[in-house]
Motif scaffolding. Sequence first.
Motif, PDB file in Angstrom:
ATOM      1  N   VAL A  86      -7.400 -13.037  -7.688  1.00 43.33           N
ATOM      2  CA  VAL A  86      -6.796 -13.419  -5.940  1.00 43.33           C
ATOM      3  C   VAL A  86      -5.648 -12.970  -6.490  1.00 43.33           C
ATOM      4  CG1 VAL A  86      -6.730 -14.685  -4.275  1.00 43.33           C
ATOM      5  CG2 VAL A  86      -8.733 -14.561  -4.997  1.00 43.33           C
ATOM      6  N   ALA A  87      -5.499 -12.312  -5.733  1.00 41.20           N
ATOM      7  CA  ALA A  87      -4.151 -12.780  -6.770  1.00 41.20           C
ATOM      8  C   ALA A  87      -1.992 -12.060  -5.064  1.00 41.20           C
ATOM      9  CB  ALA A  87      -3.562 -10.810  -6.924  1.00 41.20           C
ATOM     10  N   VAL A  88      -2.671 -12.702  -3.940  1.00 41.05           N
ATOM     11  CA  VAL A  88      -2.195 -12.736  -3.151  1.00 41.05           C
ATOM     12  C   VAL A  88      -0.329 -13.731  -2.641  1.00 41.05           C
ATOM     13  CG1 VAL A  88      -4.015 -12.122  -1.203  1.00 41.05           C
ATOM     14  CG2 VAL A  88      -3.085 -14.292  -1.549  1.00 41.05           C
ATOM     15  N   PRO A  89       0.255 -13.074  -2.383  1.00 41.72           N
ATOM     16  CA  PRO A  89       1.961 -14.081  -1.857  1.00 41.72           C
ATOM     17  C   PRO A  89       1.855 -15.423  -2.146  1.00 41.72           C
ATOM     18  CG  PRO A  89       1.541 -12.465  -0.548  1.00 41.72           C
ATOM     19  CD  PRO A  89       0.450 -12.197  -1.032  1.00 41.72           C
ATOM     20  N   THR A  90       2.470 -16.546  -1.787  1.00 39.85           N
ATOM     21  CA  THR A  90       1.914 -17.939  -1.764  1.00 39.85           C
ATOM     22  C   THR A  90       3.613 -18.148  -1.620  1.00 39.85           C
ATOM     23  OG1 THR A  90       2.330 -18.490  -4.444  1.00 39.85           O
ATOM     24  CG2 THR A  90       0.208 -18.964  -2.725  1.00 39.85           C
ATOM     25  N   THR A  97       8.164 -26.044   3.229  1.00 41.22           N
ATOM     26  CA  THR A  97       7.055 -26.624   2.890  1.00 41.22           C
ATOM     27  C   THR A  97       5.557 -25.056   2.554  1.00 41.22           C
ATOM     28  OG1 THR A  97       6.367 -26.210   5.127  1.00 41.22           O
ATOM     29  CG2 THR A  97       6.802 -28.561   3.982  1.00 41.22           C
ATOM     30  N   PRO A  98       4.619 -25.154   1.459  1.00 42.38           N
ATOM     31  CA  PRO A  98       4.016 -24.315   1.325  1.00 42.38           C
ATOM     32  C   PRO A  98       3.562 -23.857   2.491  1.00 42.38           C
ATOM     33  CG  PRO A  98       4.043 -26.313  -0.035  1.00 42.38           C
ATOM     34  CD  PRO A  98       4.605 -27.145   0.830  1.00 42.38           C
ATOM     35  N   ASN A  99       2.770 -22.217   2.432  1.00 45.41           N
ATOM     36  CA  ASN A  99       2.883 -21.248   3.071  1.00 45.41           C
ATOM     37  C   ASN A  99       1.148 -20.902   2.917  1.00 45.41           C
ATOM     38  OD1 ASN A  99       1.719 -19.620   5.291  1.00 45.41           O
ATOM     39  ND2 ASN A  99       3.662 -18.948   5.461  1.00 45.41           N
ATOM     40  N   LEU A 100       0.390 -22.322   2.669  1.00 40.86           N
ATOM     41  CA  LEU A 100      -0.873 -20.938   1.886  1.00 40.86           C
ATOM     42  C   LEU A 100      -1.977 -20.163   2.985  1.00 40.86           C
ATOM     43  CD1 LEU A 100      -2.403 -24.691   1.107  1.00 40.86           C
ATOM     44  CD2 LEU A 100      -0.961 -23.074  -0.207  1.00 40.86           C
ATOM     45  N   VAL A 101      -0.772 -19.973   3.927  1.00 43.13           N
ATOM     46  CA  VAL A 101      -2.179 -19.185   4.698  1.00 43.13           C
ATOM     47  C   VAL A 101      -2.198 -17.483   4.473  1.00 43.13           C
ATOM     48  CG1 VAL A 101      -1.519 -17.091   7.232  1.00 43.13           C
ATOM     49  CG2 VAL A 101      -0.579 -19.334   7.030  1.00 43.13           C
ATOM     50  N   PRO A 102      -1.756 -16.395   2.884  1.00 39.20           N
ATOM     51  CA  PRO A 102      -2.176 -15.582   2.519  1.00 39.20           C
ATOM     52  C   PRO A 102      -3.081 -15.903   2.133  1.00 39.20           C
ATOM     53  CG  PRO A 102       0.115 -15.683   2.691  1.00 39.20           C
ATOM     54  CD  PRO A 102      -0.888 -17.104   2.938  1.00 39.20           C
ATOM     55  N   ILE A 103      -3.087 -16.912   1.353  1.00 43.84           N
ATOM     56  CA  ILE A 103      -4.244 -17.304   0.077  1.00 43.84           C
ATOM     57  C   ILE A 103      -5.620 -17.820   0.823  1.00 43.84           C
ATOM     58  CG2 ILE A 103      -3.770 -19.878  -0.679  1.00 43.84           C
ATOM     59  CD1 ILE A 103      -4.992 -18.641  -3.358  1.00 43.84           C
TER      60      ILE A 103
END
Length: 440
Positions: A86-90, A97-103
């Motif tokens: 898995v190599a999606v952007p974070t 704050t962290p956006n974990l939606v893609p992962i």
Amino acid sequence: METIERIRAKKDFLAVVGLGYVGLPLAVAFAEKVKTLGFDINQEKISIYQKGIDPTNEIGDEKIQNSTLEFTTDPTRLKEAKFIIVAVPTPVNGDKTPNLVPIINASKIIGRNLSQGSIIVFESTVYPGVTEDVCGPILEKESGLVCGKDFKIGYSPERINPGDRVHTLENIQKIVAGMDEETVENIAAVYELIIHAGVYRAPSIKVAEAAKLAENAQRDINIAFMNELAMAFDRMGISTKEVIDAMNTKWNALGFYPGLVGGHCIGVDPYYFIYQAKMLGYYSQIIAAGRKVNDNMAIFVTDNIIKKMIQSNINVKKSNIYIMGITFKENCPDMRNSKAVDVCKHLATYGIKVKVVDPIADKAEFKKEFDMDLVDLKDVRNADCLVFLVAHQQFKDLRTTDFRKFFKSQKLQTKDVFIDIKSIFEQKAIEEEGYSYWSL
């Protein structure tokens, strides 16, 4: 090791989910060794790759055209893979704050199409705990399988340096970690197929996750230190470059330089550390301070552009300013989180509409993003001010005598302004041509 042997024997697929600056080179490299699927939800991106075009410039069109990599947007094809990377952007949200939606979304897609006996390795930068506490449970929920029994998870932080032709994927040692010893060895065996520099087996997934944050936070802090020096030296009337040249004569000088810190790693990853530390009751001081310094550099640069122009008797609102370089770093077309963009936005607050020159950036993407066209280098004319923000090789190749054709031919009581953020050119040579020069 049966799963790994089947992949090596090209009986099962290896899949890479997320085909950007990290995923694409990874997938192409693996395709030279094993059957590889390249999956991305972006149909437009996949179509471009299928035409044999590499907009990232990381591997080149020829390599894509000759690759056996199978591109797909069909998530059900992931069922054919026993090893999924898995190599999606974070990215971060507006409040940093962290956006974990893609992962999270990637984990859901994989979970719905997960085959028993598979290994899922996350490369996306996250704070310690995300792989096991966030992604693992999602995979279980969506697949109905049990993590540790029916499938395994691991982590291997990406270390690709976009635009770098020396420190390439194969030449950078890879950190690998897994939920148990067997998984670590399986993951190591797969990456060893393409990583010539070898792998480092981290003692835990959390350690591997933390290592990536520490790497980029360290660089961020060091650059912030140089930026702070640059701001102080500017007030002292001292050339930062001359100070650095003198300092670097000592063997233990670190070789950092001031600059605009953007992109999807150094300008983002420290916030993941700051967030997680805060959640655990520790409030970052040094890392947070470094971020504050670097985030404000675009304002400092903009203020000095305006200051130099006023000192040169140029009518700022009617001026013709060319921004030379809009990507987040040299020799890389990536414009994500580019601080050069921030400089343009700050100049706009003064009523200035700049023109942008960037031989590396994608013209169509730039037009779509900013509703304006990039200017070709050969078409730069009648400038009052050139602002070199990015040290692209095409800019470095320019000679001092080339600049005269860029500026207005006749001046009355004004002086052309030359801003050289990365100190690409020799100050003395530029000033001898009659320009008003400024750099960090």
